[in-house]
Scaffold this motif. Structure first.
Motif, PDB file in Angstrom:
ATOM      1  N   GLY A 160       0.951  -1.181   0.011  1.00  0.00           N
ATOM      2  CA  GLY A 160       0.057   0.041   0.138  1.00  0.00           C
ATOM      3  C   GLY A 160       0.713   1.313  -0.154  1.00  0.00           C
ATOM      4  O   GLY A 160       1.926   1.268   0.620  1.00  0.00           O
ATOM      5  N   SER A 161       0.384   2.352  -0.612  1.00  0.00           N
ATOM      6  CA  SER A 161       1.039   3.451  -0.619  1.00  0.00           C
ATOM      7  C   SER A 161       0.156   4.845  -0.354  1.00  0.00           C
ATOM      8  O   SER A 161       0.488   5.966  -0.659  1.00  0.00           O
ATOM      9  N   SER A 162      -0.954   4.725   0.225  1.00  0.00           N
ATOM     10  CA  SER A 162      -1.941   5.485   0.469  1.00  0.00           C
ATOM     11  C   SER A 162      -1.360   6.283   1.726  1.00  0.00           C
ATOM     12  O   SER A 162      -0.593   5.816   2.502  1.00  0.00           O
ATOM     13  N   SER A 163      -1.643   7.444   1.964  1.00  0.00           N
ATOM     14  CA  SER A 163      -1.404   8.395   2.929  1.00  0.00           C
ATOM     15  C   SER A 163      -1.546   7.814   4.426  1.00  0.00           C
ATOM     16  O   SER A 163      -0.604   7.691   5.231  1.00  0.00           O
ATOM     17  N   ILE A 217      -1.477   4.412   5.116  1.00  0.00           N
ATOM     18  CA  ILE A 217      -0.576   3.089   4.877  1.00  0.00           C
ATOM     19  C   ILE A 217       0.846   3.806   5.060  1.00  0.00           C
ATOM     20  O   ILE A 217       1.605   3.112   5.781  1.00  0.00           O
ATOM     21  N   GLU A 218       1.204   4.845   4.612  1.00  0.00           N
ATOM     22  CA  GLU A 218       2.547   5.265   4.600  1.00  0.00           C
ATOM     23  C   GLU A 218       2.763   5.748   5.941  1.00  0.00           C
ATOM     24  O   GLU A 218       3.912   5.696   6.696  1.00  0.00           O
ATOM     25  N   GLU A 219       1.766   6.393   6.819  1.00  0.00           N
ATOM     26  CA  GLU A 219       1.828   6.776   8.152  1.00  0.00           C
ATOM     27  C   GLU A 219       2.048   5.419   8.909  1.00  0.00           C
ATOM     28  O   GLU A 219       2.922   5.678   9.802  1.00  0.00           O
ATOM     29  N   VAL A 220       1.122   4.531   8.785  1.00  0.00           N
ATOM     30  CA  VAL A 220       1.606   3.336   9.311  1.00  0.00           C
ATOM     31  C   VAL A 220       2.992   2.708   9.385  1.00  0.00           C
ATOM     32  O   VAL A 220       3.520   2.199  10.257  1.00  0.00           O
ATOM     33  N   LYS A 221       3.468   2.833   8.143  1.00  0.00           N
ATOM     34  CA  LYS A 221       4.911   2.242   7.690  1.00  0.00           C
ATOM     35  C   LYS A 221       5.673   3.090   8.589  1.00  0.00           C
ATOM     36  O   LYS A 221       6.649   2.546   9.014  1.00  0.00           O
ATOM     37  N   ARG A 222       5.679   4.295   8.292  1.00  0.00           N
ATOM     38  CA  ARG A 222       6.303   5.385   9.304  1.00  0.00           C
ATOM     39  C   ARG A 222       6.523   4.943  10.673  1.00  0.00           C
ATOM     40  O   ARG A 222       7.696   4.707  11.382  1.00  0.00           O
ATOM     41  N   LEU A 223       5.258   4.726  11.400  1.00  0.00           N
ATOM     42  CA  LEU A 223       5.582   4.608  12.847  1.00  0.00           C
ATOM     43  C   LEU A 223       5.950   3.020  13.071  1.00  0.00           C
ATOM     44  O   LEU A 223       6.891   2.799  14.135  1.00  0.00           O
ATOM     45  N   ALA A 224       5.729   2.262  12.178  1.00  0.00           N
ATOM     46  CA  ALA A 224       6.035   0.677  12.250  1.00  0.00           C
ATOM     47  C   ALA A 224       7.573   0.692  12.172  1.00  0.00           C
ATOM     48  O   ALA A 224       8.386   0.036  13.021  1.00  0.00           O
ATOM     49  N   GLN A 225       8.153   1.481  11.608  1.00  0.00           N
ATOM     50  CA  GLN A 225       9.938   1.512  11.508  1.00  0.00           C
ATOM     51  C   GLN A 225      10.451   2.168  12.748  1.00  0.00           C
ATOM     52  O   GLN A 225      11.525   1.841  13.079  1.00  0.00           O
ATOM     53  N   ILE A 226       9.745   3.193  13.316  1.00  0.00           N
ATOM     54  CA  ILE A 226      10.013   3.607  14.640  1.00  0.00           C
ATOM     55  C   ILE A 226      10.041   2.501  15.604  1.00  0.00           C
ATOM     56  O   ILE A 226      11.105   2.148  16.340  1.00  0.00           O
ATOM     57  N   VAL A 227       8.943   1.835  15.559  1.00  0.00           N
ATOM     58  CA  VAL A 227       8.708   0.984  16.722  1.00  0.00           C
ATOM     59  C   VAL A 227       9.446  -0.182  16.468  1.00  0.00           C
ATOM     60  O   VAL A 227       9.801  -0.925  17.252  1.00  0.00           O
ATOM     61  N   ALA A 228      10.004  -0.536  15.174  1.00  0.00           N
ATOM     62  CA  ALA A 228      10.719  -1.821  15.156  1.00  0.00           C
ATOM     63  C   ALA A 228      12.105  -1.864  15.580  1.00  0.00           C
ATOM     64  O   ALA A 228      12.704  -2.810  15.919  1.00  0.00           O
TER      65      ALA A 228
END
Length: 301
Positions: A6-9, A11-22
């Motif tokens: 996904g590349s919607s806004s 999902i991009e926000e979810v990915k951004r948070l996920a990378q911090i969380v990771a």
């Protein structure tokens, strides 16, 4: 699906948070409706994070009887109860990595208290043992019911919620990220072409129009299962209207219906913000109070 597509806004926000969380050892709570991809998100976090070379252990709390869940999580020692053996629990197995507890709202309240203690001090004790074991485990938990409702219903401890939600991610439903449907379809078609040795080229424009108008109550899982079913039955070419189920064709909405649905949702949100106060909600929506009362009756809100 191992990659979070996904590349919607949203999902991009979810990915951004996920990378911090990771790359943090702090716990994470995920909320998402059934089929929104909670486990896929967890696998994505594991893949991009600093624990990627350590275990990822997944346990659905609703998949085992509640009386067995404690021994599965914490382990047992021989003689703790009938047929008990020396056995590691999931916390020990996941040491250094990630333990994902799906459907946490199905975990018994008393066991949630024990989980909270492990989160606080990182120490587990097998059932029947007097000794303690220190573990380094990143805990990710998910619920498929909104956390506030879980707390109100008494199926999620408030203190556990606060401890788990150091990081909190809400996964959007597919109907709220429809701009990702085209990318998801391409991903699933490619996945099942390889798996089933088929040559499906894509989705016809007519089918995509129906997909974009459908609400997908089963979310991504429903879309994935539909694509799998179609690819199983078709050898090549594009997926056409003849290939998709009738219930999706019937769901196509006209402009008036979509406008009414949008208006209804706006009214519901305004009433929620102002705790049902019609006057304040009407002022917020910039319409007369009498008009709002008429629309509340019209939409059965």
């Amino acid at each position: 699906m191992e990659y979070f597509v996904g590349s919607s806004s949203k999902i991009e926000e979810v990915k951004r948070l996920a990378q911090i969380v990771a790359n943090s050892s702090s716990p994470l709570l995920i909320y998402g409706e059934t089929g929104t991809g909670k486990e896929v998100l967890v696998k994505y976090i594991h893949k991009v994070g600093n624990r990627k070379n350590k275990p990822l252990v997944i346990q659905n709390c609703a998949a085992v009887p509640s009386n067995l869940l404690e021994s599965i999580l914490f382990g047992t020692v021989k003689g703790a109860f009938t047929e008990a053996a020396d056995k590691k629990g999931l916390f020990e197995i996941a040491d250094g990595g990630i333990l994902y507890l799906d459907e946490l709202n199905s975990m018994p309240i008393e066991l949630q208290g024990k989980l909270l203690r492990v989160l606080e001090d990182g120490i587990v004790r097998r059932i029947g043992s007097l000794s303690e074991v220190k573990v380094d485990v990143k805990v990710i938990a998910s619920v498929n019911v909104e956390p506030k409702k879980c707390i109100e219903k008494g199926i999620l401890r408030k203190d556990l919620f606060y401890r788990l939600s150091v990081f909190y991610i809400k996964l959007p439903e597919l109907k709220d990220r429809k701009e990702d449907i085209k990318e998801l379809c391409s991903y699933f078609i490619d996945l099942f072409n390889k798996k089933l040795n088929k040559n499906i080229k894509g989705i016809s424009k007519e089918v995509m129009e129906y997909f974009l108008n459908y609400d997908w109550p089963g979310n991504i899982r429903e879309l994935k299962n539909l694509i799998e079913a179609v690819v199983n039955l078709k050898e090549e070419g594009f997926i056409t209207l003849d290939d998709i189920p009738e219930h999706i064709k019937k769901e196509k909405k006209g402009l008036e219906e979509m406008v009414n649905e949008f208006e209804k949702n706006l009214i519901k949100e305004a009433l929620l913000i102002y705790d049902g106060n019609i006057t304040k909600a009407a002022n917020f929506l910039k319409i007369p109070r009498q008009t709002l009362q008429y629309k509340i009756k019209k939409y059965g809100i």
